[in-house]
Design a protein around this motif. Sequence first.
Motif, PDB file in Angstrom:
ATOM      1  N   LYS A  41       0.837  -1.204   0.000  1.00 24.70           N
ATOM      2  CA  LYS A  41       0.000   0.000   0.000  1.00 24.70           C
ATOM      3  C   LYS A  41       0.866   1.245   0.000  1.00 24.70           C
ATOM      4  O   LYS A  41       0.578   2.218  -0.697  1.00 24.70           O
ATOM      5  N   ALA A  42       1.951   1.208   0.826  1.00 25.18           N
ATOM      6  CA  ALA A  42       2.826   2.378   0.929  1.00 25.18           C
ATOM      7  C   ALA A  42       3.464   2.685  -0.417  1.00 25.18           C
ATOM      8  O   ALA A  42       3.460   3.833  -0.874  1.00 25.18           O
ATOM      9  N   ILE A  43       3.981   1.631  -1.092  1.00 26.93           N
ATOM     10  CA  ILE A  43       4.634   1.836  -2.391  1.00 26.93           C
ATOM     11  C   ILE A  43       3.630   2.374  -3.402  1.00 26.93           C
ATOM     12  O   ILE A  43       3.913   3.311  -4.145  1.00 26.93           O
TER      13      ILE A  43
ATOM     14  N   SER B 134       1.948  14.236  -9.342  1.00 26.67           N
ATOM     15  CA  SER B 134       2.814  15.425  -9.379  1.00 26.67           C
ATOM     16  C   SER B 134       3.314  15.679 -10.803  1.00 26.67           C
ATOM     17  O   SER B 134       3.303  16.809 -11.287  1.00 26.67           O
TER      18      SER B 134
ATOM     19  N   SER C 110       0.896   4.082  -2.830  1.00 27.07           N
ATOM     20  CA  SER C 110       0.503   5.461  -2.567  1.00 27.07           C
ATOM     21  C   SER C 110       1.612   6.433  -2.947  1.00 27.07           C
ATOM     22  O   SER C 110       1.348   7.496  -3.497  1.00 27.07           O
ATOM     23  N   TYR C 111       2.903   6.040  -2.712  1.00 29.85           N
ATOM     24  CA  TYR C 111       4.012   6.914  -3.135  1.00 29.85           C
ATOM     25  C   TYR C 111       4.015   7.054  -4.658  1.00 29.85           C
ATOM     26  O   TYR C 111       4.192   8.153  -5.193  1.00 29.85           O
ATOM     27  N   ALA C 112       3.806   5.940  -5.355  1.00 31.10           N
ATOM     28  CA  ALA C 112       3.798   5.968  -6.820  1.00 31.10           C
ATOM     29  C   ALA C 112       2.680   6.880  -7.315  1.00 31.10           C
ATOM     30  O   ALA C 112       2.870   7.666  -8.246  1.00 31.10           O
TER      31      ALA C 112
ATOM     32  N   VAL D 288       1.338   9.427  -5.781  1.00 29.15           N
ATOM     33  CA  VAL D 288       1.703  10.836  -5.525  1.00 29.15           C
ATOM     34  C   VAL D 288       2.666  11.334  -6.594  1.00 29.15           C
ATOM     35  O   VAL D 288       2.504  12.423  -7.142  1.00 29.15           O
ATOM     36  N   ILE D 289       3.668  10.503  -6.942  1.00 28.36           N
ATOM     37  CA  ILE D 289       4.661  10.900  -7.964  1.00 28.36           C
ATOM     38  C   ILE D 289       3.978  11.102  -9.319  1.00 28.36           C
ATOM     39  O   ILE D 289       4.182  12.107  -9.996  1.00 28.36           O
TER      40      ILE D 289
END
Lengths: 183, 141
Positions: B78-80, B90, B82-84, B86-87
């Motif tokens: 989930k963390a990976i 952006s 969500s970071y992806a 966001v990137i």
Amino acid sequence: MNNNTDEILIKKALENDSNAFEQLIKRYQQNVFQICMGYAHDADDANDLTQEVFIKVYKNLSKFKFNSKFSTWIFRIAINSSINYIRKEKIKKLFVRIDYEEVDKTLKANTKSDTNILRAEEKMRVRTVLNQLSTNQRKAFILSQYQDFSNKEIAEIMQLSVKAVESLIFRARENLKKIVLKM
Amino acid sequence: MKCDSYIEKIFYYKSIDSLTINEKEHYLQCDACREKTDSYFSLFKIIEKEKKVKVNPFISTNIIAKLEEAPKIIDFKKAILSYAAVIIISIFMGGLGATYFANNTSLLSDNDVISQYFENDVDDFYVENSWLNMNYYNLEN
């Protein structure tokens, strides 16, 4: 909640219902403890190991896909954790510095209690004998002796055929015979 | 009963109670076999003793307390993800912003700048002077 099936309790536990997980612990704690006892031969260590097992179970609960019985899955975790514990203990013994004064003090303290000596001797004896079995023979032997599981149940836990388990237990007994006759 | 056949049999039992009458007789008569039998069965006695040990009755409470104390488990998947996300958002927003500014900003074109140099008809007047010192032109005149 006592009558709930494992499946219902698992689903509730996954929704952060700690009571449901506590029920699951209570259902399997004695079995897990006995498996751990089969490897550790010490109640304190077995209790610590049991805790470790259930924490692992909780952390990996979402990975349990109901392809096997929940009990089988827990017992597999218990066996693997116990084997890891034995390995860690062996490594610890290799690196531990022997403090002779401390050993002397412990021995003097222990000699006060005959039951302690007897218990320690028994622990050493059963550990020495079982350590000489292969990993799989030991697994099968502990599950049959400490849990009174049938060969079919052991086969499910070890993911082997019933014939293979029968052969493992037979060879474990043959090896025990050789070890005891040598002693 | 011979020792060999006796020893062969006892290894399939767990306690002295399982011995047959003949085996029991041999057990009582032969010291060596009795020693081996006792040694073997004592192993099962220890196991039986260990089986009777009960787990700490408060273990479930201890485990639940430990789990509640521990920080929430990080789900790396989930963390990976969500970071992806966001990137990607952006980058998309950056592109969108750049396109918007490119279409909606009236910048001085290159031709306009060059024309100030080359289309300057006033003698002794350099556009640089105008840029560097805005009063120059006014003073001269």
